[in-house]
Write an enzyme that holds these catalytic residues in place. Structure first.
Site, PDB file in Angstrom:
ATOM      1  N   GLU A 160       0.800  -1.220   0.000  1.00 24.18           N
ATOM      2  CA  GLU A 160       0.000   0.000   0.000  1.00 24.18           C
ATOM      3  C   GLU A 160       0.838   1.276   0.000  1.00 24.18           C
ATOM      4  O   GLU A 160       0.300   2.373  -0.180  1.00 24.18           O
ATOM      5  CB  GLU A 160      -0.953  -0.013   1.198  1.00 24.18           C
ATOM      6  CG  GLU A 160      -2.040  -1.084   1.047  1.00 24.18           C
ATOM      7  CD  GLU A 160      -2.982  -1.175   2.219  1.00 24.18           C
ATOM      8  OE1 GLU A 160      -2.681  -0.576   3.276  1.00 24.18           O
ATOM      9  OE2 GLU A 160      -4.012  -1.846   2.088  1.00 24.18           O
TER      10      GLU A 160
ATOM     11  N   GLU B 149       7.055 -22.181   7.695  1.00 17.84           N
ATOM     12  CA  GLU B 149       7.465 -21.336   8.811  1.00 17.84           C
ATOM     13  C   GLU B 149       8.540 -21.986   9.679  1.00 17.84           C
ATOM     14  O   GLU B 149       9.193 -21.317  10.483  1.00 17.84           O
ATOM     15  CB  GLU B 149       6.266 -20.958   9.679  1.00 17.84           C
ATOM     16  CG  GLU B 149       5.683 -22.075  10.518  1.00 17.84           C
ATOM     17  CD  GLU B 149       4.613 -21.549  11.460  1.00 17.84           C
ATOM     18  OE1 GLU B 149       4.784 -21.727  12.680  1.00 17.84           O
ATOM     19  OE2 GLU B 149       3.620 -20.974  10.980  1.00 17.84           O
TER      20      GLU B 149
END
Length: 301
Positions: free
Chosen positions: A83, A114
């Site tokens: 953004e 992960e």
């Protein structure tokens, strides 16, 4: 490690029978628990301030802000990074998000990703992380191996390393130079860290990029003057920004934006100073895009 000892994995005594509650009771308890988040972040403001100053210094040296995480934490980093270009006109490489498992992990779980600390190291090495950069590791538990591997590599190359976790005395916190740790406590649904912990992480990342962009001169007053006009809504927003900053009419704002090739800052400078064409752009460049400084110089001549 016994993860049940982590703040984020403990059972919330207020929701032990949440499955027996009415819809209104469930929503009310979620709202009450969410209200804990801002105060948890407020206690971390001194640490956030230090990190913002490091990020700002890094940007001024040509460095980047790199977010790295797994699952929800990784997705939040990518959202915040993605953004920045439309909001502040930044290069896509200025703020970067990396998630364990790659792009596929944005929409579905990538099994085991992960847990791979070596891949965490490799992923930040692949973007040529350096001592000019700030590396922010995000993990509610503060113990994700992938993120720890990335932070360890960051330390080795001299990057400024930051841990954003929601647990006390986390493993990531012991590795990173700075730690931001809003302690949000047990979740409404035990271990569902996309809830309070995720909200806290999102708010912290908002602060890191918003404050550093303000300090870089990408905001004038409270107006996003480096907004990129990529659709009709944003063209109108830029026009409104010019009008709010200058008091100009619709026609004056539109004409200035057109003359300045849709550069919102230059259009504002043109209206406030009378500088035309490239003269406004040159004055902005002289002040590294700081609009307020450019206006001040013009009026002190």
């Amino acid at each position: 490690m016994n993860i049940t000892k982590l703040n984020t994995e403990q059972r919330n005594p207020k929701t032990m029978e949440v499955d027996l509650m009415t819809t209104e009771e469930i929503i009310t308890i979620i709202n009450q628990e969410d209200a804990i988040v801002p105060n948890a972040i407020a206690r971390e403001i001194p640490h956030i301030v230090k990190v913002v100053d490091e990020i700002t210094d890094s940007f001024k040296k040509g460095g980047s802000l790199i977010y790295v995480g797994a699952g929800t934490s990784g997705r939040l980093g990518i959202i915040d990074a993605s953004e920045c270009p439309p909001t502040y006109g930044t290069d896509p490489e200025m703020v970067v998000g990396i998630i364990a498992g790659g792009k596929e992990a944005m929409t579905e779980a990538v099994e085991g990703a992960e847990d791979d600390s070596e891949q965490g190291r490799q992923d930040v090495a692949d973007i040529q992380l350096s001592d000019k950069d700030v590396l922010v590791g995000i993990a509610a538990s503060g113990r994700t191996p992938y993120t720890i591997g990335a932070l360890q590599y960051g330390n080795e190359v001299g990057a400024v390393t930051v841990a954003v976790a929601c647990t006390k005395d986390s493993e990531m916190g012991r590795i990173a130079k700075y730690t931001i740790a809003p302690i949000t406590g047990p979740e409404v649904v035990t271990g569902s860290t996309r809830m309070k912990a995720g909200t806290a992480q999102k708010l912290v990342l908002n602060m890191l990029t918003t404050a550093s962009m303000i300090k870089l001169g990408k905001v004038y007053g409270n107006l996003m003057v480096d907004v990129q006009m990529t659709n009709e809504k944003l063209f109108k927003r830029a026009e409104n920004i010019v009008k709010m900053a200058t008091g100009a009419s619709d026609e004056e704002a539109q004409a200035a934006l057109k003359e300045q090739n849709h550069n919102t800052k230059a259009a504002i400078l043109q209206i406030l100073t009378g500088l035309k064409g490239e003269a406004a752009a040159r004055l902005l460049k002289k002040h590294n895009g700081y609009l307020r400084e450019a206006i001040a110089e013009y009026h002190t001549k």
